[in-house]
Write an enzyme that holds these catalytic residues in place. Structure first.
Site, PDB file in Angstrom:
ATOM      1  N   ASP A 229      -0.094   7.988  -0.877  1.00  0.00           N
ATOM      2  CA  ASP A 229      -0.780   9.269  -0.644  1.00  0.00           C
ATOM      3  C   ASP A 229       0.022  10.483  -1.139  1.00  0.00           C
ATOM      4  O   ASP A 229      -0.547  11.562  -1.296  1.00  0.00           O
ATOM      5  CB  ASP A 229      -1.078   9.457   0.852  1.00  0.00           C
TER       6      ASP A 229
ATOM      7  N   ARG B 169     -24.343   5.293  -7.659  1.00  0.00           N
ATOM      8  CA  ARG B 169     -23.674   4.093  -7.148  1.00  0.00           C
ATOM      9  C   ARG B 169     -22.303   4.464  -6.589  1.00  0.00           C
ATOM     10  O   ARG B 169     -21.722   5.464  -6.991  1.00  0.00           O
ATOM     11  CB  ARG B 169     -23.483   3.067  -8.266  1.00  0.00           C
TER      12      ARG B 169
ATOM     13  N   ARG C  97      -5.585  10.072   3.160  1.00  0.00           N
ATOM     14  CA  ARG C  97      -5.999  10.349   4.540  1.00  0.00           C
ATOM     15  C   ARG C  97      -6.028  11.851   4.841  1.00  0.00           C
ATOM     16  O   ARG C  97      -7.037  12.382   5.274  1.00  0.00           O
ATOM     17  CB  ARG C  97      -5.023   9.625   5.474  1.00  0.00           C
TER      18      ARG C  97
ATOM     19  N   THR D 112       4.741   6.324   0.120  1.00  0.00           N
ATOM     20  CA  THR D 112       3.299   6.291   0.393  1.00  0.00           C
ATOM     21  C   THR D 112       2.548   6.560  -0.902  1.00  0.00           C
ATOM     22  O   THR D 112       2.933   7.441  -1.682  1.00  0.00           O
ATOM     23  CB  THR D 112       2.825   7.314   1.458  1.00  0.00           C
TER      24      THR D 112
ATOM     25  N   HIS E  99      -7.797  -1.094  -0.910  1.00  0.00           N
ATOM     26  CA  HIS E  99      -6.405  -1.568  -0.966  1.00  0.00           C
ATOM     27  C   HIS E  99      -5.965  -2.039  -2.342  1.00  0.00           C
ATOM     28  O   HIS E  99      -4.778  -2.316  -2.538  1.00  0.00           O
ATOM     29  CB  HIS E  99      -6.194  -2.650   0.091  1.00  0.00           C
TER      30      HIS E  99
HETATM   31  O1  F6P Z   1      -1.042   5.694   4.453  1.00  0.00           O
HETATM   32  C1  F6P Z   1      -1.542   5.291   3.239  1.00  0.00           C
HETATM   33  C2  F6P Z   1      -2.932   4.810   3.317  1.00  0.00           C
HETATM   34  O2  F6P Z   1      -3.112   4.310   2.056  1.00  0.00           O
HETATM   35  C3  F6P Z   1      -4.017   5.833   3.692  1.00  0.00           C
HETATM   36  O3  F6P Z   1      -4.500   6.585   2.630  1.00  0.00           O
HETATM   37  C4  F6P Z   1      -5.091   4.961   4.279  1.00  0.00           C
HETATM   38  O4  F6P Z   1      -5.921   5.673   5.150  1.00  0.00           O
HETATM   39  C5  F6P Z   1      -4.310   3.929   4.978  1.00  0.00           C
HETATM   40  O5  F6P Z   1      -3.118   3.758   4.241  1.00  0.00           O
HETATM   41  C6  F6P Z   1      -5.049   2.610   5.153  1.00  0.00           C
HETATM   42  O6  F6P Z   1      -4.160   1.650   5.590  1.00  0.00           O
HETATM   43  P1  F6P Z   1      -4.481   0.258   6.289  1.00  0.00           P
HETATM   44  O7  F6P Z   1      -5.893  -0.084   6.021  1.00  0.00           O
HETATM   45  O8  F6P Z   1      -3.524  -0.690   5.665  1.00  0.00           O
HETATM   46  O9  F6P Z   1      -4.183   0.454   7.739  1.00  0.00           O
END
Ligand code: F6P
Length: 347
Positions: free
Chosen positions: A132, A271, A176, A130, A277
């Site tokens: 994260d 801003r 998240r 991840t 992504h």
């Molecule tokens: O789990 C990783 C992550 O990058 C989170 O930080 C984020 O909330 C989530 O994926 C968003 O994922 P998707 O938009 O692909 O569902």
């Protein structure tokens, strides 16, 4: 005489994608071949086991994929344990595949399914993925280093335009439950204020930091905010109320909320940039390529040694493993040392 068929290892990639997934797949196939196993790729995470969507992986099919972002197997946020019918299909398909072992590459959700299946006797090994970086039990997940380098480059670019226009730039990054990307990317990019889920802050405090900086003649600022950050006493900012199969909401928008408040309260032109992504796309850094490769090799070795129900991990500079049961339900949060180091540079 009966011909001896090769034992087979299955591999799937689940949850949000990240750079380094293909490097893991390549390493698994290479190591498995060396130890005499065949490899089957399961498409789109756990969904491929529910639908029996599989493909053989050979040395040829993984050739050249080391630097490629995404995953050649595809991914999904499917929870196969959500309904008894899907679980039944998954178990039947696992039986049909006659796997010697299964490698599940994923984050908290994918590994949570792996843990539950392991408890029911499925021979599974996890690989922590991840951007994260919030998986307990490992010092680092692969994908994180790449995300941090993307964030750092973005902050560097935002710095120059912030300075030209004397603006506050709010940069919203992923994260998240934890603020690893915001903290490490923000430190590397020289952010003036970093907002993370582990450390709620009031809007008054944020504005005070920016005003202090202004007062000492720095008329532009960079504020990095993790998508899961909440202002003191406020509710979480979400894009909508829809839940995915693991019960997560769509985060996003906290950067805009904070930017509006900063401009209103300080009068500084502000801003927002939402990196989204972009942080998950493209080629992995050298660090992530090597970490993913070491994880892939170790995952096959754990299967070969019969150490099922485990997850590969990084401990210091060593690759090791931990039982999946000891890490689930916990999150690895940003350390107080990192937070206080970042704070030295506020304002
Ligand atoms: O789990 C990783 C992550 O990058 C989170 O930080 C984020 O909330 C989530 O994926 C968003 O994922 P998707 O938009 O692909 O569902």
């Amino acid at each position: 005489m009966k011909s001896k068929t090769k034992r087979t290892i299955g591999i799937l990639t689940g949850g949000g994608d990240c750079p380094g997934l293909n490097a893991v797949i390549r390493a698994v196939v290479r190591r498995a071949e060396m130890l005499g196993y065949a490899v089957v790729g399961i498409k789109h995470g756990w969904l491929g086991l529910v639908q029996y969507s599989v493909e053989p992986l050979t040395l040829m099919s993984v050739s050249g994929i080391l630097p490629r972002g995404g995953t050649i197997l595809g991914t999904s946020r499917t929870n196969p344990l959500k309904t008894p019918a899907d679980k039944k299909k998954l178990l039947a398909n696992l039986k049909k595949l006659k796997l010697h072992g299964l490698i599940a590459v994923g984050g908290e959700d994918t590994l949570g399914v792996a843990r539950q299946l392991a408890e029911e006797g499925v021979r599974v090994v996890g690989v922590p993925k991840t951007i994260d970086n919030d998986i307990e039990g490992t010092d680092q997940t692969f994908g994180f280093d790449t995300a941090v380098s993307i964030v750092t480059e973005a902050i560097d670019r935002l710095h120059t335009t912030a300075e030209s226009h004397q603006r506050v730039m709010v940069v919203e990054v992923m994260g998240r439950h934890t603020g690893w990307i915001a903290t490490v990317g923000g430190l590397a990019g020289g952010a003036d204020c970093i907002l993370i889920p582990e450390h709620p802050m009031s809007i008054e405090k944020i504005c005070e930091i920016l005003e202090k900086r202004h007062a000492r003649g720095r008329l532009f600022s960079i504020v990095v905010v993790a998508e899961g950050f909440q202002l003191d006493g406020a509710t979480q900012v979400t894009r909508d109320q829809k839940l995915d199969q693991f019960g997560h909401v769509h985060l996003g928008g906290v950067g805009e909320v904070i930017a509006q408040e900063i401009e209103k309260r300080t009068g500084f032109e502000t801003r927002v940039t939402v990196l989204g992504h972009v942080q998950r796309g493209g080629t992995p850094t050298a660090f992530d390529r090597v970490l993913s490769t070491r994880y892939g090799v170790k995952a096959v070795d754990l299967i070969h040694e019969g150490r099922f129900g485990t997850m590969v991990c990084l401990k210091g500079n060593e690759i090791s493993y931990v039982p999946l049961s000891t890490i689930m339900g916990k999150l690895k949060r940003v350390s107080p040392e990192l937070i206080s180091t970042a704070e030295i540079f506020y304002g």
